[in-house]
Write a protein that holds these residues in place. Structure first.
Motif, PDB file in Angstrom:
ATOM      1  N   ALA A   1      39.324  42.049  47.682  1.00 53.10           N
ATOM      2  CA  ALA A   1      39.055  43.485  47.731  1.00 53.10           C
ATOM      3  C   ALA A   1      38.072  43.816  48.845  1.00 53.10           C
ATOM      4  O   ALA A   1      38.216  44.826  49.535  1.00 53.10           O
ATOM      5  N   ALA A   2      37.071  42.949  49.035  1.00 55.42           N
ATOM      6  CA  ALA A   2      36.104  43.175  50.106  1.00 55.42           C
ATOM      7  C   ALA A   2      36.749  42.996  51.479  1.00 55.42           C
ATOM      8  O   ALA A   2      36.488  43.776  52.402  1.00 55.42           O
ATOM      9  N   PHE A   3      37.608  41.988  51.611  1.00 49.78           N
ATOM     10  CA  PHE A   3      38.222  41.709  52.907  1.00 49.78           C
ATOM     11  C   PHE A   3      39.183  42.816  53.329  1.00 49.78           C
ATOM     12  O   PHE A   3      39.161  43.273  54.481  1.00 49.78           O
ATOM     13  N   PHE A   4      40.023  43.252  52.389  1.00 51.75           N
ATOM     14  CA  PHE A   4      41.029  44.259  52.718  1.00 51.75           C
ATOM     15  C   PHE A   4      40.531  45.683  52.501  1.00 51.75           C
ATOM     16  O   PHE A   4      41.224  46.634  52.884  1.00 51.75           O
ATOM     17  N   GLN A   5      39.341  45.832  51.885  1.00 52.42           N
ATOM     18  CA  GLN A   5      38.762  47.146  51.600  1.00 52.42           C
ATOM     19  C   GLN A   5      39.794  48.061  50.960  1.00 52.42           C
ATOM     20  O   GLN A   5      40.102  49.156  51.452  1.00 52.42           O
ATOM     21  N   LEU A   6      40.313  47.603  49.839  1.00 52.29           N
ATOM     22  CA  LEU A   6      41.348  48.336  49.125  1.00 52.29           C
ATOM     23  C   LEU A   6      40.788  49.608  48.487  1.00 52.29           C
ATOM     24  O   LEU A   6      39.592  49.711  48.213  1.00 52.29           O
TER      25      LEU A   6
END
Length: 234
Positions: free
Chosen positions: A24-29
């Motif tokens: 979630a942090a990497f893709f900033q969903l």
């Protein structure tokens, strides 16, 4: 069969929670708070379902219930002192004596029941998961002999070292959930501010966990080992 499958899935399901946070942090969903909340609740549901499917006898349930209640009472008792709580220490003790599953249940129950005093909210499943994981990993380490010598003497340095790190792990999980779920846009500056602001409190939690372990681990473990032997608890 169902119980065996659920038990086998436990490590995978527990690992999915930090993985979900990282993704979630990497893709900033979008809706990351809701998505990661669902993953945490799902992990708890699988764990509780596995516990229920194994049909534990009352004498096997009691250690988790009693130690979870003691941890909850300790958290409430030390409420006036921020982050000085015996919860992590008692979860570690539960996992070290009665195994990983008891450690997880004690931590999860402690968070759930004590939050009837502190207040329930979206943070409750995360606290249940984080304290449960502290107890679970303690059980794993104990099973591999990390906390005792061959003569059965406690390795105080190992126990206290794990206590310090596990408290930081607890803080990291809660801080990351706050950061990923509620800070938008997610930037390195925001991450540094979030973790930096929480660090003093996490260190207090870590040091107090070590202090509680130094006081209660050896005497409580000795008595709980007797109970475990007397009632043939696993």
């Amino acid at each position: 069969m169902r119980a065996r499958v659920l038990v086998a899935l436990e490590p995978v399901v527990l690992a999915c929670v930090p993985v979900a946070l990282a993704l979630a942090a990497f893709f900033q969903l979008d809706q990351t708070a809701l998505l990661t909340f669902a993953v945490a609740v799902g992990a708890l549901a699988v764990f509780f379902a596995g516990w229920e499917a194994s049909s534990p006898a009352l004498r096997q349930v009691m250690p988790a219930a009693v130690l979870g209640a003691l941890a909850a009472a300790g958290r409430i008792l030390f409420a006036p002192v921020p982050d000085v709580k015996p919860v992590s220490a008692i979860c570690i003790l539960a996992g070290a004596v009665f195994g990983r599953r008891c450690g997880f249940m004690a931590g999860a129950l402690a968070a759930l029941t004590s939050n009837f005093f502190f207040g329930q909210g979206a943070w409750t499943p995360w606290q249940m998961y984080a304290w449960g994981l502290v107890g679970y990993l303690a059980g794993v380490l104990a099973e591999h002999g990390a906390f005792e010598t061959r003569e059965g003497e406690p390795r105080r340095a190992a126990v206290c070292g794990y206590g310090f790190l596990s408290a930081l792990l607890y803080g990291a999980l809660l801080n990351t959930w706050t950061l990923v779920g509620f800070v938008h846009p997610l930037t390195w500056e925001a991450a540094l501010l979030t973790y930096g602001a929480a660090l003093p409190f996490d260190l207090v939690h870590a040091v107090s966990t070590v202090a509680f372990l130094l006081v209660i681990y050896a005497p409580w473990k000795k008595k709980l080992d007797r109970v475990k032997t007397k009632y043939a608890l696993k």
